[in-house]
Motif scaffolding. Sequence first.
Motif, mmCIF file in Angstrom:
data_model
loop_
_atom_site.group_PDB
_atom_site.id
_atom_site.type_symbol
_atom_site.label_atom_id
_atom_site.label_comp_id
_atom_site.label_asym_id
_atom_site.label_seq_id
_atom_site.Cartn_x
_atom_site.Cartn_y
_atom_site.Cartn_z
ATOM 1 N N GLU A 82 89.612 18.573 3.955
ATOM 2 C CA GLU A 82 89.024 17.232 4.011
ATOM 3 C C GLU A 82 89.794 16.256 3.135
ATOM 4 O OE1 GLU A 82 84.826 17.034 3.347
ATOM 5 O OE2 GLU A 82 84.386 18.398 5.001
ATOM 6 N N ARG A 83 90.123 16.661 1.946
ATOM 7 C CA ARG A 83 90.857 15.784 1.033
ATOM 8 C C ARG A 83 92.233 15.441 1.600
ATOM 9 N NH1 ARG A 83 91.417 19.015 -3.168
ATOM 10 N NH2 ARG A 83 93.528 19.548 -2.550
ATOM 11 N N ASP A 84 92.931 16.436 2.121
ATOM 12 C CA ASP A 84 94.294 16.227 2.609
ATOM 13 C C ASP A 84 94.367 15.428 3.911
ATOM 14 O OD1 ASP A 84 95.119 17.671 0.440
ATOM 15 O OD2 ASP A 84 95.594 19.503 1.581
ATOM 16 N N HIS A 85 93.325 15.515 4.733
ATOM 17 C CA HIS A 85 93.403 14.912 6.071
ATOM 18 C C HIS A 85 92.395 13.791 6.324
ATOM 19 C CE1 HIS A 85 96.265 17.965 7.149
ATOM 20 N NE2 HIS A 85 95.408 18.933 6.890
ATOM 21 N N GLN A 86 91.614 13.454 5.330
ATOM 22 C CA GLN A 86 90.553 12.453 5.512
ATOM 23 C C GLN A 86 91.090 11.145 6.098
ATOM 24 O OE1 GLN A 86 87.258 12.954 4.946
ATOM 25 N NE2 GLN A 86 86.760 10.899 5.645
ATOM 26 N N GLN A 87 92.156 10.637 5.539
ATOM 27 C CA GLN A 87 92.689 9.346 5.976
ATOM 28 C C GLN A 87 93.177 9.405 7.423
ATOM 29 O OE1 GLN A 87 95.827 7.847 3.510
ATOM 30 N NE2 GLN A 87 95.691 5.779 4.342
ATOM 31 N N GLN A 88 93.923 10.459 7.773
ATOM 32 C CA GLN A 88 94.424 10.589 9.141
ATOM 33 C C GLN A 88 93.286 10.758 10.146
ATOM 34 O OE1 GLN A 88 97.193 13.853 7.978
ATOM 35 N NE2 GLN A 88 98.508 12.892 9.532
ATOM 36 N N VAL A 89 92.288 11.545 9.781
ATOM 37 C CA VAL A 89 91.145 11.763 10.674
ATOM 38 C C VAL A 89 90.391 10.456 10.887
ATOM 39 C CG1 VAL A 89 88.896 12.892 10.875
ATOM 40 C CG2 VAL A 89 90.902 14.225 10.205
ATOM 41 N N GLN A 90 90.164 9.712 9.815
ATOM 42 C CA GLN A 90 89.458 8.437 9.940
ATOM 43 C C GLN A 90 90.237 7.466 10.829
ATOM 44 O OE1 GLN A 90 86.445 7.100 8.881
ATOM 45 N NE2 GLN A 90 85.949 9.247 8.525
ATOM 46 N N GLN A 91 91.546 7.423 10.664
ATOM 47 C CA GLN A 91 92.368 6.527 11.475
ATOM 48 C C GLN A 91 92.299 6.923 12.953
ATOM 49 O OE1 GLN A 91 96.469 6.512 10.346
ATOM 50 N NE2 GLN A 91 97.045 4.930 11.834
ATOM 51 N N ALA A 92 92.426 8.201 13.241
ATOM 52 C CA ALA A 92 92.354 8.663 14.629
ATOM 53 C C ALA A 92 90.960 8.449 15.213
ATOM 54 C CB ALA A 92 92.734 10.144 14.709
ATOM 55 N N ALA A 93 89.933 8.669 14.395
ATOM 56 C CA ALA A 93 88.556 8.463 14.857
ATOM 57 C C ALA A 93 88.299 6.992 15.159
ATOM 58 C CB ALA A 93 87.572 8.987 13.828
ATOM 59 N N ARG A 94 88.853 6.096 14.341
ATOM 60 C CA ARG A 94 88.697 4.650 14.612
ATOM 61 C C ARG A 94 89.352 4.295 15.944
ATOM 62 N NH1 ARG A 94 89.110 4.281 9.087
ATOM 63 N NH2 ARG A 94 91.366 3.938 9.056
ATOM 64 N N GLN A 95 90.494 4.881 16.229
ATOM 65 C CA GLN A 95 91.139 4.640 17.513
ATOM 66 C C GLN A 95 90.254 5.089 18.672
ATOM 67 O OE1 GLN A 95 94.878 6.720 17.360
ATOM 68 N NE2 GLN A 95 95.950 5.001 16.408
ATOM 69 N N LEU A 96 89.668 6.275 18.535
ATOM 70 C CA LEU A 96 88.794 6.805 19.589
ATOM 71 C C LEU A 96 87.478 6.058 19.683
ATOM 72 C CD1 LEU A 96 89.286 10.660 19.282
ATOM 73 C CD2 LEU A 96 90.116 9.148 21.083
ATOM 74 N N ALA A 97 87.008 5.531 18.576
ATOM 75 C CA ALA A 97 85.751 4.791 18.592
ATOM 76 C C ALA A 97 85.852 3.541 19.469
ATOM 77 C CB ALA A 97 85.341 4.400 17.171
ATOM 78 N N ASP A 98 87.078 3.052 19.663
ATOM 79 C CA ASP A 98 87.289 1.904 20.548
ATOM 80 C C ASP A 98 87.401 2.332 22.003
ATOM 81 O OD1 ASP A 98 87.313 0.204 18.382
ATOM 82 O OD2 ASP A 98 89.492 0.288 18.142
ATOM 83 N N GLY A 99 87.395 3.618 22.283
ATOM 84 C CA GLY A 99 87.490 4.140 23.644
ATOM 85 C C GLY A 99 88.851 4.741 23.907
ATOM 86 N N LEU A 100 88.913 5.527 24.954
ATOM 87 C CA LEU A 100 90.143 6.218 25.305
ATOM 88 C C LEU A 100 91.113 5.348 26.096
ATOM 89 C CD1 LEU A 100 88.640 9.673 26.179
ATOM 90 C CD2 LEU A 100 90.402 9.271 24.495
ATOM 91 N N HIS A 101 90.583 4.329 26.754
ATOM 92 C CA HIS A 101 91.472 3.472 27.563
ATOM 93 C C HIS A 101 91.039 2.030 27.472
ATOM 94 C CE1 HIS A 101 88.409 5.341 30.137
ATOM 95 N NE2 HIS A 101 88.367 4.242 30.817
#
Length: 146
Positions: free
Chosen positions: A127-146
């Motif tokens: 969690e500590r090592d990947h929190q930022q990357q996961v949050q960034q990817a999740a924000r992208q997906l939160a806007d939808g896949l297309h």
Amino acid sequence: MHLYHWLLLGGLLIIAALAGYAWYLWRRVWRQRADQQAQQDQRNARLAGDIQFIAQSLVNGQVPMIEGSIRLKVLLDNYAGPRREGLSLDIFTEVYDQTAHIPTHEAWKQLSAAERKLHLRLMDTIERDHQQQVQQAARQLADGLH
């Protein structure tokens, strides 16, 4: 009419009957393909909604990072619809791979306290090592896949 004409007429009738049957079978195939495509489209729409919902939950802190990453990875593996270009989603696979060996459910309950503590420490590190990357990817997906 001569025998030749009767045979020719019979042959033409057989050819016409076979052509009609072939047409009937092709129409069934086309209809089945259209039905399968419609089912696939519905499945992808449902998965896209689920992906977006879990991603929003992950961004809002309503689901733990590792659990959300694992769920998103599995849903993305099953999703076959269109995707927005530039989505960077490899982090979910990375988190999944790093945690795949950790027991779940009943197997977790059967672990000793020391084993659980070891796995919890590993999960904290992930969690500590990947929190930022996961949050960034999740924000992208939160806007939808297309």
